[in-house]
Scaffold this active site. Sequence first.
Site, short mmCIF file in Angstrom:
data_model
loop_
_atom_site.label_atom_id
_atom_site.label_comp_id
_atom_site.label_asym_id
_atom_site.label_seq_id
_atom_site.Cartn_x
_atom_site.Cartn_y
_atom_site.Cartn_z
N HIS A 1 47.53 48.03 39.15
CA HIS A 1 46.67 48.03 40.25
C HIS A 1 45.79 49.38 40.18
O HIS A 1 44.70 49.12 39.82
CB HIS A 1 46.98 47.99 41.16
N CYS B 1 51.51 38.48 42.48
CA CYS B 1 50.63 39.69 43.77
C CYS B 1 50.36 39.33 44.85
O CYS B 1 50.04 37.71 44.90
CB CYS B 1 49.79 39.86 42.38
N HIS C 1 53.44 47.08 37.21
CA HIS C 1 52.63 46.20 37.56
C HIS C 1 51.56 47.02 38.66
O HIS C 1 50.29 46.92 38.92
CB HIS C 1 53.21 44.99 38.68
N GLU C 2 52.15 47.97 39.47
CA GLU C 2 51.67 48.85 40.10
C GLU C 2 50.56 50.04 39.42
O GLU C 2 49.59 49.79 39.67
CB GLU C 2 52.03 49.22 41.59
#
Length: 136
Positions: free
Chosen positions: A130, A85, A126-127
Amino acid sequence: MIKPINKDTMILSRPCQPATKADLGLASDLRDTLQANADRCVGMGANMIGVTKQVIIAQLGPFPVVMFNPTIIKKQGPYQTKEGCLSLPGQRPVTRYQKIQVRFRNENWQKQELSLDGFAAEIVQHEVDHCHGILI
């Protein structure tokens, strides 16, 4: 506008607030910042540029796609991988899914759904993490 990358894990680990139409301008900042980091980054969440809203950008093939309030509604085929990241040093193990379906609003505030697999699905997962304050 290209924004600095936030590396503060206290901010990154907080769940983000839902985006509204007033947040549409984030698309430009995310696009510019992703492009400026294209040699080492394929996606980012708004909290990576210091805005705690549920907005992500993912490089899906040749096009960066901005998603407001993304939600993964289907997932299948779990597998283990390692990810890095831009906001964190090194790589870490994580479970991802080979195929996903994501629901979001686009830059015209229209509801959209995308079915993704492989690396594109991994980027979006992954995002979306976040947005929930989940760090690898």
